[in-house]
Design a protein around this motif. Structure first.
Motif, PDB file in Angstrom:
ATOM      1  N   ASN A 120       5.959  16.760  -8.080  1.00 22.41           N
ATOM      2  CA  ASN A 120       5.110  16.232  -9.157  1.00 22.41           C
ATOM      3  C   ASN A 120       5.033  14.710  -9.165  1.00 22.41           C
ATOM      4  O   ASN A 120       4.746  14.111 -10.206  1.00 22.41           O
ATOM      5  CB  ASN A 120       5.629  16.716 -10.523  1.00 22.41           C
ATOM      6  N   GLU A 121       5.274  14.083  -8.022  1.00 29.80           N
ATOM      7  CA  GLU A 121       5.242  12.622  -7.976  1.00 29.80           C
ATOM      8  C   GLU A 121       4.398  12.132  -6.808  1.00 29.80           C
ATOM      9  O   GLU A 121       4.125  12.861  -5.866  1.00 29.80           O
ATOM     10  CB  GLU A 121       6.662  12.062  -7.882  1.00 29.80           C
ATOM     11  N   PHE A 122       4.028  10.862  -6.911  1.00 37.95           N
ATOM     12  CA  PHE A 122       3.213  10.191  -5.905  1.00 37.95           C
ATOM     13  C   PHE A 122       3.967   8.988  -5.383  1.00 37.95           C
ATOM     14  O   PHE A 122       4.587   8.253  -6.158  1.00 37.95           O
ATOM     15  CB  PHE A 122       1.896   9.701  -6.532  1.00 37.95           C
ATOM     16  N   LEU A 123       3.879   8.764  -4.078  1.00 35.10           N
ATOM     17  CA  LEU A 123       4.473   7.582  -3.470  1.00 35.10           C
ATOM     18  C   LEU A 123       3.416   6.478  -3.472  1.00 35.10           C
ATOM     19  O   LEU A 123       2.379   6.604  -2.819  1.00 35.10           O
ATOM     20  CB  LEU A 123       4.936   7.864  -2.045  1.00 35.10           C
ATOM     21  N   LEU A 124       3.679   5.417  -4.230  1.00 36.90           N
ATOM     22  CA  LEU A 124       2.743   4.305  -4.328  1.00 36.90           C
ATOM     23  C   LEU A 124       3.352   3.050  -3.725  1.00 36.90           C
ATOM     24  O   LEU A 124       4.571   2.936  -3.578  1.00 36.90           O
ATOM     25  CB  LEU A 124       2.371   4.028  -5.792  1.00 36.90           C
ATOM     26  N   LEU A 125       2.474   2.109  -3.423  1.00 42.39           N
ATOM     27  CA  LEU A 125       2.871   0.826  -2.851  1.00 42.39           C
ATOM     28  C   LEU A 125       2.467  -0.284  -3.809  1.00 42.39           C
ATOM     29  O   LEU A 125       1.324  -0.358  -4.238  1.00 42.39           O
ATOM     30  CB  LEU A 125       2.161   0.617  -1.507  1.00 42.39           C
ATOM     31  N   GLY A 165       5.036  -4.309   0.924  1.00 35.35           N
ATOM     32  CA  GLY A 165       5.384  -4.410  -0.494  1.00 35.35           C
ATOM     33  C   GLY A 165       6.567  -3.541  -0.839  1.00 35.35           C
ATOM     34  O   GLY A 165       7.521  -3.426  -0.073  1.00 35.35           O
ATOM     35  N   ILE A 166       6.487  -2.878  -1.983  1.00 38.27           N
ATOM     36  CA  ILE A 166       7.566  -2.012  -2.463  1.00 38.27           C
ATOM     37  C   ILE A 166       7.015  -0.611  -2.674  1.00 38.27           C
ATOM     38  O   ILE A 166       6.000  -0.433  -3.358  1.00 38.27           O
ATOM     39  CB  ILE A 166       8.156  -2.547  -3.783  1.00 38.27           C
ATOM     40  N   LEU A 167       7.688   0.382  -2.097  1.00 44.09           N
ATOM     41  CA  LEU A 167       7.321   1.779  -2.278  1.00 44.09           C
ATOM     42  C   LEU A 167       8.156   2.379  -3.396  1.00 44.09           C
ATOM     43  O   LEU A 167       9.351   2.088  -3.508  1.00 44.09           O
ATOM     44  CB  LEU A 167       7.579   2.580  -0.994  1.00 44.09           C
ATOM     45  N   ASP A 168       7.520   3.236  -4.207  1.00 42.47           N
ATOM     46  CA  ASP A 168       8.272   3.945  -5.240  1.00 42.47           C
ATOM     47  C   ASP A 168       7.528   5.214  -5.627  1.00 42.47           C
ATOM     48  O   ASP A 168       6.300   5.292  -5.516  1.00 42.47           O
ATOM     49  CB  ASP A 168       8.484   3.080  -6.480  1.00 42.47           C
ATOM     50  N   TRP A 169       8.295   6.208  -6.067  1.00 44.14           N
ATOM     51  CA  TRP A 169       7.744   7.474  -6.548  1.00 44.14           C
ATOM     52  C   TRP A 169       7.457   7.363  -8.036  1.00 44.14           C
ATOM     53  O   TRP A 169       8.307   6.900  -8.797  1.00 44.14           O
ATOM     54  CB  TRP A 169       8.736   8.609  -6.306  1.00 44.14           C
ATOM     55  N   VAL A 170       6.274   7.788  -8.442  1.00 39.53           N
ATOM     56  CA  VAL A 170       5.898   7.759  -9.858  1.00 39.53           C
ATOM     57  C   VAL A 170       5.161   9.049 -10.206  1.00 39.53           C
ATOM     58  O   VAL A 170       4.629   9.731  -9.328  1.00 39.53           O
ATOM     59  CB  VAL A 170       5.009   6.535 -10.197  1.00 39.53           C
ATOM     60  N   THR A 171       5.110   9.362 -11.486  1.00 37.12           N
ATOM     61  CA  THR A 171       4.400  10.558 -11.935  1.00 37.12           C
ATOM     62  C   THR A 171       2.933  10.236 -12.196  1.00 37.12           C
ATOM     63  O   THR A 171       2.556   9.061 -12.396  1.00 37.12           O
ATOM     64  CB  THR A 171       5.009  11.099 -13.241  1.00 37.12           C
ATOM     65  N   LEU A 172       2.115  11.273 -12.232  1.00 41.88           N
ATOM     66  CA  LEU A 172       0.705  11.097 -12.560  1.00 41.88           C
ATOM     67  C   LEU A 172       0.552  10.539 -13.973  1.00 41.88           C
ATOM     68  O   LEU A 172      -0.311   9.694 -14.217  1.00 41.88           O
ATOM     69  CB  LEU A 172      -0.057  12.413 -12.408  1.00 41.88           C
ATOM     70  N   TRP A 213       2.446   8.451 -15.441  1.00 42.54           N
ATOM     71  CA  TRP A 213       2.685   7.001 -15.355  1.00 42.54           C
ATOM     72  C   TRP A 213       1.453   6.301 -14.810  1.00 42.54           C
ATOM     73  O   TRP A 213       1.033   5.270 -15.322  1.00 42.54           O
ATOM     74  CB  TRP A 213       3.902   6.723 -14.476  1.00 42.54           C
ATOM     75  N   ILE A 214       0.861   6.864 -13.763  1.00 44.65           N
ATOM     76  CA  ILE A 214      -0.337   6.271 -13.164  1.00 44.65           C
ATOM     77  C   ILE A 214      -1.456   6.174 -14.191  1.00 44.65           C
ATOM     78  O   ILE A 214      -2.163   5.162 -14.272  1.00 44.65           O
ATOM     79  CB  ILE A 214      -0.799   7.108 -11.940  1.00 44.65           C
ATOM     80  N   LEU A 215      -1.629   7.223 -14.989  1.00 43.01           N
ATOM     81  CA  LEU A 215      -2.757   7.315 -15.917  1.00 43.01           C
ATOM     82  C   LEU A 215      -2.491   6.721 -17.289  1.00 43.01           C
ATOM     83  O   LEU A 215      -3.407   6.657 -18.114  1.00 43.01           O
ATOM     84  CB  LEU A 215      -3.172   8.784 -16.076  1.00 43.01           C
ATOM     85  N   HIS A 216      -1.269   6.293 -17.561  1.00 39.56           N
ATOM     86  CA  HIS A 216      -0.945   5.801 -18.907  1.00 39.56           C
ATOM     87  C   HIS A 216      -1.870   4.642 -19.289  1.00 39.56           C
ATOM     88  O   HIS A 216      -2.045   3.698 -18.506  1.00 39.56           O
ATOM     89  CB  HIS A 216       0.517   5.356 -18.976  1.00 39.56           C
ATOM     90  N   PRO A 217      -2.474   4.694 -20.472  1.00 40.05           N
ATOM     91  CA  PRO A 217      -3.436   3.646 -20.868  1.00 40.05           C
ATOM     92  C   PRO A 217      -2.832   2.248 -20.981  1.00 40.05           C
ATOM     93  O   PRO A 217      -3.566   1.258 -20.891  1.00 40.05           O
ATOM     94  CB  PRO A 217      -3.975   4.124 -22.215  1.00 40.05           C
ATOM     95  N   ASP A 218      -1.522   2.142 -21.148  1.00 32.34           N
ATOM     96  CA  ASP A 218      -0.882   0.821 -21.250  1.00 32.34           C
ATOM     97  C   ASP A 218      -0.398   0.311 -19.893  1.00 32.34           C
ATOM     98  O   ASP A 218       0.177  -0.774 -19.810  1.00 32.34           O
ATOM     99  CB  ASP A 218       0.300   0.865 -22.220  1.00 32.34           C
ATOM    100  N   ASN A 219      -0.613   1.069 -18.825  1.00 33.83           N
ATOM    101  CA  ASN A 219      -0.150   0.672 -17.504  1.00 33.83           C
ATOM    102  C   ASN A 219      -1.137  -0.329 -16.910  1.00 33.83           C
ATOM    103  O   ASN A 219      -2.212   0.033 -16.451  1.00 33.83           O
ATOM    104  CB  ASN A 219      -0.027   1.900 -16.596  1.00 33.83           C
ATOM    105  N   GLU A 220      -0.757  -1.585 -16.904  1.00 31.19           N
ATOM    106  CA  GLU A 220      -1.610  -2.639 -16.357  1.00 31.19           C
ATOM    107  C   GLU A 220      -1.230  -3.005 -14.923  1.00 31.19           C
ATOM    108  O   GLU A 220      -1.794  -3.926 -14.348  1.00 31.19           O
ATOM    109  CB  GLU A 220      -1.558  -3.870 -17.260  1.00 31.19           C
ATOM    110  N   GLY A 221      -0.273  -2.250 -14.347  1.00 33.47           N
ATOM    111  CA  GLY A 221       0.175  -2.553 -13.005  1.00 33.47           C
ATOM    112  C   GLY A 221      -0.544  -1.793 -11.904  1.00 33.47           C
ATOM    113  O   GLY A 221      -0.378  -2.085 -10.734  1.00 33.47           O
TER     114      GLY A 221
END
Length: 164
Positions: A13-18, A102-109, A111-119
Motif C-alpha cells: 500500500n505504499e509508493f516509492l517516491l524521489l 535525491g532521497i527515496l522514501d516509501w509513502v502512502t497514497l 500522504w501523496i493526496l493530503h490537501p496540506d502536502n505542499e511537498g
C-alpha cells in the motif's frame, strides 16, 4: 514524441517516491524516471531509469498515458507515465535512502493526496488517482502560470498508437 518518462512504484500500500536534489522540481516528491536516450522506447527508458535511480530491476511497467504541460504560454513538454507494482514477496529496502538524484522514501497514497502536502510535485495528486483507477491510458494535460496549475484536462489517447 515526448522526451521524459515517469514511473510510480508500488509495494503493497505504499509508493516509492524521489525527493529531487536538482531542478526542475528541486525539493519536491515525485515518481522516478528521466530522459529518453536516442532511439530508446519509453518503456525501455523507464525500466532503465528506475534501475539507475533506485537499483530496482523491473521487467515490466504498465503504460498509463502521458502527462503534458504548457508553461506560461511559452513552452511545452511532456512525459510517458507508468505504474509498476512490485511483487508482494519483494524484499523492500530501508528508506529514507540518499541516491544521486535525491532521497527515496516509501509513502502512502493518503500522504501523496493530503490537501496540506505542499511537498509533492503539484500535478501528481491530480493525475495519479486516475492512473491507479483506470486501465485506459489518457493524456493528462496541464497548463501552468508560473509554478501553479491553472488548467487540467484528461484527453483520450488513440490506443492503436501506443508508444509502448
Amino acid at each position: 514524441m515526448y522526451t521524459y518518462t515517469i514511473c510510480f512504484l508500488m509495494h503493497q500500500n505504499e509508493f516509492l517516491l524521489l525527493n529531487r536534489r536538482k531542478p526542475p522540481l528541486m525539493g519536491r516528491w515525485n515518481g522516478v524516471g528521466g530522459k529518453l536516450a536516442p532511439n530508446e522506447s519509453p518503456l525501455a527508458c523507464v525500466l532503465r531509469e528506475v534501475y539507475e535511480e533506485t537499483g530496482i530491476l523491473l521487467t515490466s511497467a504498465r503504460y498509463k498515458g502521458t502527462v503534458s504541460w504548457k508553461l506560461d504560454g511559452k513552452g511545452s513538454g511532456g512525459m510517458y507515465a507508468f505504474v509498476a507494482e512490485l511483487p508482494h514477496a519483494w524484499e523492500r529496502f530501508v528508506t529514507p535512502r540518499r541516491v544521486e538524484e535525491g532521497i527515496l522514501d516509501w509513502v502512502t497514497l493518503d500522504w501523496i493526496l493530503h490537501p496540506d502536502n505542499e511537498g509533492m510535485a503539484e500535478n501528481v495528486p491530480r493525475f495519479l488517482p486516475y492512473m491507479l483507477e483506470h486501465d485506459q491510458p489518457v493524456e493528462h494535460a496541464f497548463t501552468y502560470e508560473g509554478d501553479r496549475v491553472v488548467d487540467y484536462e484528461r484527453i483520450p489517447l488513440d490506443i492503436g498508437k501506443s508508444p509502448c
